[in-house]
Scaffold this motif. Structure first.
Motif, PDB file in Angstrom:
ATOM      1  N   VAL A 137       0.689  -1.602  -0.021  1.00 16.95           N
ATOM      2  CA  VAL A 137       0.037   0.037  -0.237  1.00 16.95           C
ATOM      3  C   VAL A 137       0.888   1.395   0.065  1.00 16.95           C
ATOM      4  O   VAL A 137       2.086   1.650   0.593  1.00 16.95           O
ATOM      5  CB  VAL A 137      -0.813  -0.353   1.265  1.00 16.95           C
ATOM      6  N   HIS A 138       1.123   1.848  -0.391  1.00 20.84           N
ATOM      7  CA  HIS A 138       1.114   3.669  -0.700  1.00 20.84           C
ATOM      8  C   HIS A 138       0.386   4.413  -0.283  1.00 20.84           C
ATOM      9  O   HIS A 138      -1.042   4.733   0.562  1.00 20.84           O
ATOM     10  CB  HIS A 138       1.370   3.747  -2.023  1.00 20.84           C
ATOM     11  N   LEU A 139       1.415   4.976   1.010  1.00 19.28           N
ATOM     12  CA  LEU A 139       0.770   5.904   2.302  1.00 19.28           C
ATOM     13  C   LEU A 139      -0.324   7.168   1.101  1.00 19.28           C
ATOM     14  O   LEU A 139      -1.153   7.355   1.839  1.00 19.28           O
ATOM     15  CB  LEU A 139       1.980   7.210   2.918  1.00 19.28           C
ATOM     16  N   ARG A 140       0.110   7.449  -0.316  1.00 12.61           N
ATOM     17  CA  ARG A 140      -1.094   8.082  -0.981  1.00 12.61           C
ATOM     18  C   ARG A 140      -2.326   7.937  -0.284  1.00 12.61           C
ATOM     19  O   ARG A 140      -3.694   8.376  -0.617  1.00 12.61           O
ATOM     20  CB  ARG A 140      -0.134   9.475  -1.940  1.00 12.61           C
ATOM     21  N   ASP A 141      -2.241   6.563  -0.661  1.00 11.42           N
ATOM     22  CA  ASP A 141      -3.732   5.596  -1.099  1.00 11.42           C
ATOM     23  C   ASP A 141      -4.843   6.077   0.491  1.00 11.42           C
ATOM     24  O   ASP A 141      -5.725   5.497   0.036  1.00 11.42           O
ATOM     25  CB  ASP A 141      -3.281   4.020  -1.414  1.00 11.42           C
ATOM     26  N   ASP A 166       5.982   4.736  24.079  1.00  9.06           N
ATOM     27  CA  ASP A 166       7.516   4.704  23.927  1.00  9.06           C
ATOM     28  C   ASP A 166       7.613   5.303  22.177  1.00  9.06           C
ATOM     29  O   ASP A 166       7.895   4.043  21.902  1.00  9.06           O
ATOM     30  CB  ASP A 166       8.413   4.803  24.790  1.00  9.06           C
ATOM     31  N   GLY A 167       7.745   6.600  21.667  1.00  8.65           N
ATOM     32  CA  GLY A 167       8.276   6.816  20.068  1.00  8.65           C
ATOM     33  C   GLY A 167       7.412   6.874  19.436  1.00  8.65           C
ATOM     34  O   GLY A 167       7.526   6.923  17.967  1.00  8.65           O
ATOM     35  N   GLU A 168       6.351   6.222  19.697  1.00 11.22           N
ATOM     36  CA  GLU A 168       5.105   6.005  18.515  1.00 11.22           C
ATOM     37  C   GLU A 168       4.164   7.073  17.960  1.00 11.22           C
ATOM     38  O   GLU A 168       4.466   6.691  16.153  1.00 11.22           O
ATOM     39  CB  GLU A 168       4.312   4.928  19.791  1.00 11.22           C
ATOM     40  N   TRP A 169       4.612   7.672  19.209  1.00 18.85           N
ATOM     41  CA  TRP A 169       3.645   9.300  17.818  1.00 18.85           C
ATOM     42  C   TRP A 169       4.570   9.451  16.540  1.00 18.85           C
ATOM     43  O   TRP A 169       4.089  10.236  15.464  1.00 18.85           O
ATOM     44  CB  TRP A 169       2.181   9.911  18.692  1.00 18.85           C
ATOM     45  N   ASP A 170       5.622   9.649  17.825  1.00 23.57           N
ATOM     46  CA  ASP A 170       7.098  10.454  16.724  1.00 23.57           C
ATOM     47  C   ASP A 170       6.644   9.827  15.728  1.00 23.57           C
ATOM     48  O   ASP A 170       7.247  10.429  14.464  1.00 23.57           O
ATOM     49  CB  ASP A 170       8.243  11.068  17.896  1.00 23.57           C
ATOM     50  N   GLY A 171       7.045   8.602  15.623  1.00 23.52           N
ATOM     51  CA  GLY A 171       7.765   7.912  14.475  1.00 23.52           C
ATOM     52  C   GLY A 171       6.595   7.840  13.191  1.00 23.52           C
ATOM     53  O   GLY A 171       7.151   7.998  12.840  1.00 23.52           O
ATOM     54  N   VAL A 172       4.885   7.553  13.458  1.00 20.58           N
ATOM     55  CA  VAL A 172       4.384   7.924  12.947  1.00 20.58           C
ATOM     56  C   VAL A 172       3.495   9.192  12.222  1.00 20.58           C
ATOM     57  O   VAL A 172       3.585   9.211  10.760  1.00 20.58           O
ATOM     58  CB  VAL A 172       3.073   7.230  13.222  1.00 20.58           C
ATOM     59  N   LEU A 196       3.814  10.646   8.147  1.00 24.90           N
ATOM     60  CA  LEU A 196       2.816  10.537   7.706  1.00 24.90           C
ATOM     61  C   LEU A 196       3.420  12.032   7.168  1.00 24.90           C
ATOM     62  O   LEU A 196       2.935  12.500   5.806  1.00 24.90           O
ATOM     63  CB  LEU A 196       1.803  10.786   8.071  1.00 24.90           C
ATOM     64  N   ARG A 197       4.569  12.582   7.831  1.00 25.02           N
ATOM     65  CA  ARG A 197       4.766  14.403   7.044  1.00 25.02           C
ATOM     66  C   ARG A 197       5.946  14.375   5.780  1.00 25.02           C
ATOM     67  O   ARG A 197       5.704  14.546   5.169  1.00 25.02           O
ATOM     68  CB  ARG A 197       5.566  15.084   8.361  1.00 25.02           C
ATOM     69  N   THR A 198       6.593  12.798   5.744  1.00 28.70           N
ATOM     70  CA  THR A 198       7.689  13.149   5.251  1.00 28.70           C
ATOM     71  C   THR A 198       6.945  12.271   3.446  1.00 28.70           C
ATOM     72  O   THR A 198       8.077  12.759   2.688  1.00 28.70           O
ATOM     73  CB  THR A 198       8.712  11.817   5.588  1.00 28.70           C
ATOM     74  N   ALA A 199       5.517  11.796   4.095  1.00 33.17           N
ATOM     75  CA  ALA A 199       5.098  11.284   2.965  1.00 33.17           C
ATOM     76  C   ALA A 199       3.823  12.600   2.258  1.00 33.17           C
ATOM     77  O   ALA A 199       3.059  12.598   0.976  1.00 33.17           O
ATOM     78  CB  ALA A 199       4.101  10.645   3.143  1.00 33.17           C
ATOM     79  N   GLY A 200       4.662  13.444   3.264  1.00 30.05           N
ATOM     80  CA  GLY A 200       2.925  14.468   2.869  1.00 30.05           C
ATOM     81  C   GLY A 200       1.669  14.486   3.469  1.00 30.05           C
ATOM     82  O   GLY A 200       1.081  15.629   2.237  1.00 30.05           O
ATOM     83  N   LEU A 201       1.516  13.469   4.001  1.00 36.62           N
ATOM     84  CA  LEU A 201       0.036  13.848   4.758  1.00 36.62           C
ATOM     85  C   LEU A 201      -0.158  14.895   5.899  1.00 36.62           C
ATOM     86  O   LEU A 201       0.592  14.473   6.678  1.00 36.62           O
ATOM     87  CB  LEU A 201      -0.183  12.023   4.957  1.00 36.62           C
ATOM     88  N   ASP A 202      -1.877  15.208   6.346  1.00 36.54           N
ATOM     89  CA  ASP A 202      -1.362  15.929   7.641  1.00 36.54           C
ATOM     90  C   ASP A 202      -3.164  15.368   7.606  1.00 36.54           C
ATOM     91  O   ASP A 202      -4.033  15.589   7.978  1.00 36.54           O
ATOM     92  CB  ASP A 202      -1.621  17.105   7.433  1.00 36.54           C
TER      93      ASP A 202
END
Length: 318
Positions: A185-189, A202-208, A212-218
């Motif tokens: 699956v592509h994140l854009r989908d 620990d670290g989960e929200w930062d990692g996700v 998402l931000r790197t993929a240009g998603l908000d």
């Protein structure tokens, strides 16, 4: 003067309480008695351990060093007393395991059971809390995951062994989602979907969020535990990250994310290498057993072709 356990306990009490008065009350002794004892300890060690102030007292650099070394010694002593009392009572020895969530746990515990040695399990969403528990002697072993880009705070003195250097995280989507028709699956989908993340891990929200931000998603994000997330995925309300060993169900689909943008490192922690060596083989067997039970993960581990099955994600043996 030779330092004794009671002296170490007094130093830790003073450091924790921040004043001689409060520490004396916690220890059940008179403040002048504790003050005299502290002077003798400082004389024996050759320097001041605390700076006395009107509002209390705070450790000197030497004091921080001594207290830092004293804490694990006291924890080991408490563990020794507990284990000795359990053995004297006929309870046998117990292997105290702490772990973050993993489908490998059931198989690992089953492999570790021995006559007179029944493992106990303490689950926690916080890998850092479990590591502190091992350092304090409250746990013998901790199996934890470290989210990529969010290093764990490993207490001094712990031994680590890597089970998987980088385990890519997958995504769980509703079975009726258009993306479920593809194996990758592509994140854009998933740009229009709501995501659910557990911020207590620990670290989960930062990692996700970074993924998402790197993929240009908000996207819209809900906070909740992953058991709730799986239920909401089944009803079509959210999508969520998941472990690659998770299995699809009639109402959900587990799929690999294109490019594997989010990974975790799987670690085993103990106070001694002997403790690690005693339990690691059973964990390794249990992990790869459940890994190959997941079709999506198995396809990643064993791509089609003439090559023999391999473990590309495993760390080399130390």
């Amino acid at each position: 003067m030779e330092l004794e356990v009671r002296h170490l306990r007094a130093l830790c009490a003073i450091a924790d309480a921040g004043s001689l008065h409060r520490a004396a009350r916690q220890l059940g002794v008179a403040q002048p008695t504790l003050s005299t004892q502290l002077v003798r300890i400082e004389q024996a060690l050759g320097g001041p351990l605390f700076v006395r102030e009107r509002t209390g007292c705070r450790p000197t650099p030497l004091g921080r060093t001594v207290v830092g070394r004293a804490r694990p010694l006291l924890a080991d002593m408490r563990a020794l007393v507990r284990e000795a009392r359990a053995a004297a009572a006929g309870g046998g020895s117990r292997l105290r395991i702490g772990s973050t969530a993993s489908r490998a746990l059931a198989g690992w515990l089953r492999r570790l059971r021995r006559p007179g040695r029944e493992p106990t399990l303490q689950m926690d969403v916080s890998a850092n809390a479990l590591l502190r528990g091992v350092a304090a002697g409250q746990l013998d072993i901790a199996f934890v995951h470290e989210v990529e880009g969010c290093p764990l705070r490993v207490p001094e003195g712990l031994r680590l062994r890597v089970l998987v250097e980088r385990e890519p995280q997958f995504v769980m989507v509703p079975a009726a989602h258009p993306a479920a028709a593809r194996q990758v699956v592509h994140l854009r989908d998933l740009a229009a979907d709501r995501w659910m993340v557990d911020p207590t891990v620990d670290g989960e929200w930062d990692g996700v969020h970074r993924m998402l931000r790197t993929a240009g998603l908000d996207p819209r994000v809900l906070h909740g535990d992953y058991h709730t997330a799986a239920s909401l995925v089944a009803t079509g309300d959210v999508v969520t990250v998941c472990q690659p060993s998770s299995q699809s169900r009639p109402d959900t689909a587990v799929r690999r994310i294109h490019g594997d943008p989010l990974g975790v490192r799987l670690l085993l922690a103990a106070r001694t290498r002997a403790e690690l060596d005693a339990v690691y083989p059973a964990l390794e067997e249990a992990y790869w057993e459940v890994a190959r039970q997941s079709p999506a993960y198995r396809d990643l581990l064993e791509p089609p072709g003439p090559a023999a099955p391999h473990r590309p994600l495993a760390a080399p043996a130390p």
